[in-house]
Design a protein around this motif. Structure first.
Motif, PDB file in Angstrom:
ATOM      1  N   GLN A  86      38.345  40.365   1.809  1.00  0.00           N
ATOM      2  CA  GLN A  86      38.109  40.923   3.137  1.00  0.00           C
ATOM      3  C   GLN A  86      36.725  40.530   3.624  1.00  0.00           C
ATOM      4  OE1 GLN A  86      40.390  42.586   4.944  1.00  0.00           O
ATOM      5  NE2 GLN A  86      41.809  42.141   3.285  1.00  0.00           N
ATOM      6  N   GLN A  87      36.562  40.571   4.906  1.00  0.00           N
ATOM      7  CA  GLN A  87      35.275  40.218   5.492  1.00  0.00           C
ATOM      8  C   GLN A  87      34.224  41.233   5.061  1.00  0.00           C
ATOM      9  OE1 GLN A  87      35.374  39.929   9.714  1.00  0.00           O
ATOM     10  NE2 GLN A  87      33.452  38.811   9.815  1.00  0.00           N
ATOM     11  N   MET A  88      33.024  40.732   4.820  1.00  0.00           N
ATOM     12  CA  MET A  88      31.949  41.606   4.360  1.00  0.00           C
ATOM     13  C   MET A  88      31.473  42.496   5.507  1.00  0.00           C
ATOM     14  SD  MET A  88      29.719  38.839   2.211  1.00  0.00           S
ATOM     15  CE  MET A  88      28.642  39.992   1.419  1.00  0.00           C
ATOM     16  N   SER A  89      31.050  43.676   5.143  1.00  0.00           N
ATOM     17  CA  SER A  89      30.492  44.577   6.153  1.00  0.00           C
ATOM     18  C   SER A  89      29.093  44.074   6.519  1.00  0.00           C
ATOM     19  CB  SER A  89      30.413  46.007   5.598  1.00  0.00           C
ATOM     20  OG  SER A  89      29.440  46.056   4.575  1.00  0.00           O
ATOM     21  N   PRO A  90      28.555  44.498   7.637  1.00  0.00           N
ATOM     22  CA  PRO A  90      27.203  44.063   8.012  1.00  0.00           C
ATOM     23  C   PRO A  90      26.156  44.428   6.956  1.00  0.00           C
ATOM     24  CG  PRO A  90      28.293  45.053   9.891  1.00  0.00           C
ATOM     25  CD  PRO A  90      29.187  45.253   8.705  1.00  0.00           C
ATOM     26  N   GLU A  91      26.324  45.581   6.316  1.00  0.00           N
ATOM     27  CA  GLU A  91      25.373  45.996   5.282  1.00  0.00           C
ATOM     28  C   GLU A  91      25.440  45.049   4.070  1.00  0.00           C
ATOM     29  OE1 GLU A  91      27.704  48.199   6.518  1.00  0.00           O
ATOM     30  OE2 GLU A  91      26.365  49.175   7.942  1.00  0.00           O
ATOM     31  N   GLN A  92      26.675  44.689   3.687  1.00  0.00           N
ATOM     32  CA  GLN A  92      26.832  43.780   2.548  1.00  0.00           C
ATOM     33  C   GLN A  92      26.252  42.401   2.863  1.00  0.00           C
ATOM     34  OE1 GLN A  92      31.095  44.135   2.286  1.00  0.00           O
ATOM     35  NE2 GLN A  92      30.955  45.332   0.377  1.00  0.00           N
ATOM     36  N   ARG A  93      26.469  41.938   4.069  1.00  0.00           N
ATOM     37  CA  ARG A  93      25.902  40.634   4.464  1.00  0.00           C
ATOM     38  C   ARG A  93      24.379  40.672   4.446  1.00  0.00           C
ATOM     39  NH1 ARG A  93      29.998  40.573   8.438  1.00  0.00           N
ATOM     40  NH2 ARG A  93      28.501  41.116  10.039  1.00  0.00           N
ATOM     41  N   GLU A  94      23.817  41.760   4.961  1.00  0.00           N
ATOM     42  CA  GLU A  94      22.361  41.886   4.986  1.00  0.00           C
ATOM     43  C   GLU A  94      21.791  41.936   3.572  1.00  0.00           C
ATOM     44  OE1 GLU A  94      18.621  41.979   6.398  1.00  0.00           O
ATOM     45  OE2 GLU A  94      20.447  41.600   7.529  1.00  0.00           O
ATOM     46  N   LYS A  95      22.435  42.663   2.687  1.00  0.00           N
ATOM     47  CA  LYS A  95      21.975  42.737   1.299  1.00  0.00           C
ATOM     48  C   LYS A  95      22.065  41.365   0.635  1.00  0.00           C
ATOM     49  CE  LYS A  95      22.728  45.103  -3.099  1.00  0.00           C
ATOM     50  NZ  LYS A  95      22.395  43.929  -3.849  1.00  0.00           N
ATOM     51  N   LEU A  96      23.152  40.655   0.858  1.00  0.00           N
ATOM     52  CA  LEU A  96      23.305  39.319   0.297  1.00  0.00           C
ATOM     53  C   LEU A  96      22.230  38.376   0.841  1.00  0.00           C
ATOM     54  CD1 LEU A  96      24.954  37.312  -1.398  1.00  0.00           C
ATOM     55  CD2 LEU A  96      26.384  36.941   0.616  1.00  0.00           C
ATOM     56  N   ARG A  97      21.960  38.460   2.127  1.00  0.00           N
ATOM     57  CA  ARG A  97      20.940  37.614   2.735  1.00  0.00           C
ATOM     58  C   ARG A  97      19.574  37.890   2.113  1.00  0.00           C
ATOM     59  NH1 ARG A  97      17.070  37.977   6.158  1.00  0.00           N
ATOM     60  NH2 ARG A  97      17.490  40.118   6.726  1.00  0.00           N
ATOM     61  N   ARG A  98      19.235  39.189   1.940  1.00  0.00           N
ATOM     62  CA  ARG A  98      17.956  39.546   1.316  1.00  0.00           C
ATOM     63  C   ARG A  98      17.878  39.051  -0.118  1.00  0.00           C
ATOM     64  NH1 ARG A  98      18.199  45.122   1.402  1.00  0.00           N
ATOM     65  NH2 ARG A  98      19.598  45.304   3.145  1.00  0.00           N
ATOM     66  N   ASP A  99      18.962  39.203  -0.866  1.00  0.00           N
ATOM     67  CA  ASP A  99      18.976  38.738  -2.253  1.00  0.00           C
ATOM     68  C   ASP A  99      18.749  37.223  -2.335  1.00  0.00           C
ATOM     69  OD1 ASP A  99      19.433  41.329  -3.095  1.00  0.00           O
ATOM     70  OD2 ASP A  99      21.595  41.026  -3.459  1.00  0.00           O
ATOM     71  N   ILE A 100      19.371  36.501  -1.453  1.00  0.00           N
ATOM     72  CA  ILE A 100      19.212  35.044  -1.457  1.00  0.00           C
ATOM     73  C   ILE A 100      17.779  34.673  -1.092  1.00  0.00           C
ATOM     74  CG2 ILE A 100      19.893  32.912  -0.268  1.00  0.00           C
ATOM     75  CD1 ILE A 100      22.732  34.114  -0.112  1.00  0.00           C
ATOM     76  N   GLU A 101      17.231  35.338  -0.091  1.00  0.00           N
ATOM     77  CA  GLU A 101      15.843  35.044   0.296  1.00  0.00           C
ATOM     78  C   GLU A 101      14.886  35.364  -0.850  1.00  0.00           C
ATOM     79  OE1 GLU A 101      15.240  37.297   3.854  1.00  0.00           O
ATOM     80  OE2 GLU A 101      16.026  35.702   5.129  1.00  0.00           O
ATOM     81  N   ASP A 102      15.104  36.498  -1.527  1.00  0.00           N
ATOM     82  CA  ASP A 102      14.248  36.863  -2.657  1.00  0.00           C
ATOM     83  C   ASP A 102      14.348  35.829  -3.770  1.00  0.00           C
ATOM     84  OD1 ASP A 102      13.521  39.129  -1.272  1.00  0.00           O
ATOM     85  OD2 ASP A 102      14.853  40.478  -2.404  1.00  0.00           O
ATOM     86  N   THR A 103      15.551  35.388  -4.049  1.00  0.00           N
ATOM     87  CA  THR A 103      15.762  34.391  -5.102  1.00  0.00           C
ATOM     88  C   THR A 103      15.088  33.078  -4.731  1.00  0.00           C
ATOM     89  OG1 THR A 103      17.890  35.400  -5.654  1.00  0.00           O
ATOM     90  CG2 THR A 103      17.489  33.172  -6.447  1.00  0.00           C
ATOM     91  N   ASN A 104      15.194  32.668  -3.487  1.00  0.00           N
ATOM     92  CA  ASN A 104      14.543  31.435  -3.043  1.00  0.00           C
ATOM     93  C   ASN A 104      13.016  31.560  -3.139  1.00  0.00           C
ATOM     94  OD1 ASN A 104      16.878  30.035  -2.481  1.00  0.00           O
ATOM     95  ND2 ASN A 104      16.921  30.651  -0.329  1.00  0.00           N
ATOM     96  N   ARG A 105      12.482  32.723  -2.786  1.00  0.00           N
ATOM     97  CA  ARG A 105      11.025  32.960  -2.901  1.00  0.00           C
ATOM     98  C   ARG A 105      10.589  32.854  -4.349  1.00  0.00           C
ATOM     99  NH1 ARG A 105      11.040  37.898  -0.547  1.00  0.00           N
ATOM    100  NH2 ARG A 105      11.807  37.304   1.471  1.00  0.00           N
TER     101      ARG A 105
END
Length: 87
Positions: free
Chosen positions: A63-82
């Protein structure tokens, strides 16, 4: 006048038609296709049946991710890249 136009059309189109006819004779003949052996046909049928069975057993698309799940995933990816840049 109409006859003259008809003759002109025929004179212009005949060389083109003859060129196409001659071109067909010059082209190389196509190689004959090999016939499949009965074993190969049977194997192909079995392979296709397996593919369709696997497709039916596969779970449906997530199912499509909720906005909260997308935001958490985006933050996790940014943290990992940092973290990767720091190393």
């Amino acid at each position: 006048m109409k006859i003259l136009a008809l003759v002109l059309v025929l004179v212009v189109s005949i060389p083109s038609a003859l060129a196409q006819r001659d071109q067909g004779k010059r082209s190389e003949p196509r190689p004959q296709q090999r016939q499949m052996k009965e074993e190969d046909r049977q194997r192909m049928r079995q392979d296709m049946r397996e593919v369709y069975r696997d497709r039916q057993q596969r779970p449906e698309r997530p199912q499509q991710m909720s906005p909260e799940q997308r935001e958490k995933l985006r933050r996790d990816i940014e943290d990992t890249n940092r973290d990767l840049r720091k190393k």
